[in-house]
Design an enzyme around this catalytic site. Structure first.
Site, PDB file in Angstrom:
ATOM      1  CB  CYS A 136      -0.923  -0.013   1.221  1.00  0.00           C
ATOM      2  SG  CYS A 136      -1.936   1.464   1.341  1.00  0.00           S
ATOM      3  CB  CYS A 139      -0.375   2.461   4.075  1.00  0.00           C
ATOM      4  SG  CYS A 139      -1.866   1.753   3.382  1.00  0.00           S
ATOM      5  CG  ASP A 140       3.366   1.237   4.462  1.00  0.00           C
ATOM      6  OD1 ASP A 140       2.987   1.740   5.526  1.00  0.00           O
ATOM      7  OD2 ASP A 140       3.117   0.069   4.138  1.00  0.00           O
TER       8      ASP A 140
END
Ligand code: NDP
Length: 315
Positions: A136, A139-140
């Protein structure tokens, strides 16, 4: 097989399931929630969550899910471990089998079973989980500012993630197994014209290396029918974008899904074609797949469940 009757059954324990649990618990629906295969959902396999509103300093994914669980427990939600293994949605009360050994008869069901990111199946993906391997970018990606990353995949997700990461990282390699991208034309053009993205066509990743996290990827480049070239590229992050599999298999007989298996709901609602059965979070969302959007749809599903029970004199 033992049978138990409930007004509201929630299947899955990601942000959608827990949010549905908080709302239905507060509405006195006495919900029962089964945690599913991965208690806490996908957030428990990420490290820091920095984009969930309300946490100015960010919060660990595991901590966030523990907090949501505690909040649900505060409103009397019964949280149980167990996996839904079969479904009969042909008539109310709907019947869900748990762990092949117990049947829950439910007047309403909120399906929040999520989607599972596909991985290549390399042992190194597990070895470096949370240490440079991610599925993701939203997300990261932030952790790779001014660093070098690789994205695997040639579809719209891979292109989108590569473009997102290219805005943060100094260099993005897009590893594509075919000699072309499958993504839409416009995404292809953006990727091909981006100065920070280098597309490696006809490449496969065979492994990762690094001491305390990912430091590079082993690649194989196909050269014609029988030749290949093997080499390594230094990277700090390895992102998988080869598709997701929604966890909807047991419901497909009764609900409409798209060709990938995402449950189809009425526009802008979590209502499926079966009255009283709602789908929330990633199992019904191929587009956004964020914790906050999942939580929002869990809230909608809870409100719809309450309205349905009330309209049918089931409260
Ligand atoms: P897709 O199934 O479209 O693409 C998956 C990609 O991963 C393909 O390029 C595929 O390669 C590759 N792949 C699969 N398995 C492997 C493997 N083992 N090794 C290497 N590569 C592999 O998935 P997406 O998640 O990209 O998209 C899903 C759907 O969502 C699509 O319909 C897409 O259009 C849509 N979507 C739309 C967006 C938008 O409109 N903005 C954004 C994101 C998704 P190959 O081509 O060789 O099969």
């Amino acid at each position: 097989m033992s049978t138990e009757k409930v007004k509201c059954l929630i299947i899955g324990s990601g942000p959608a399931g827990y949010t549905a649990a908080i709302y239905t618990g507060r509405a006195n629906l006495f919900p029962v929630l089964y945690e599913g295969i991965q208690p806490g959902g996908q957030l428990t396999i990420t490290t820091e969550v920095e984009n969930f509103p309300g946490y100015p300093e960010g919060i660990g994914g595991v901590q966030l899910m523990e907090d949501l669980r505690k909040q649900a427990e505060r409103f009397g939600v019964e949280i149980r471990s167990g996996i839904a293994t079969a479904a009969d949605l042909s008539k109310r009360p709907y019947r869900i089998t748990i762990d092949d050994e117990k049947v829950i008869e439910a007047e309403t069901i909120i399906i929040s079973t999520g989607a599972t990111a596909k991985y290549l199946g390399l042992a190194d993906e597990q070895k470096y989980a949370g240490m440079g391997v991610s599925a993701c970018a939203t997300c990261d990606g932030f952790f790779y500012r001014k660093k070098t990353v690789a994205v695997v995949g040639g579809g719209d997700t891979a292109c989108e993630e590569a473009i997102y990461l290219a805005g943060l990282a100094k260099q993005v390699y897009l590893i594509v197994r075919k000699p072309f991208l499958r993504a839409s034309k416009i995404m292809q053009e953006r990727v091909m014209n981006h100065p920070n993205i280098q597309v490696l066509f006809e490449h496969n990743a065979t492994g990762l290396y690094g001491e305390n996290g990912v430091e590079g990827v082993h690649l194989v480049k196909r050269l014609g029918e029988s030749n290949e070239e093997r080499y390594d590229v230094a990277i700090d992050g390895f992102f998988l974008a080869i598709g997701h599999k929604p966890n909807s298999d047991i419901f497909k007989e009764y609900l409409d899904t798209d060709e990938t298996g995402y449950i189809l709901t009425e526009e802008n609602t979590p209502c499926t074609k079966v009255p009283g059965v709602f789908a929330a979070g990633d199992v019904a969302d191929p587009h956004y797949r964020q914790a906050i959007t999942a939580a929002g749809s869990g809230c909608k599903a809870a409100i719809e469940a309450e309205r349905y029970l009330s309209a049918n004199n089931l409260l």
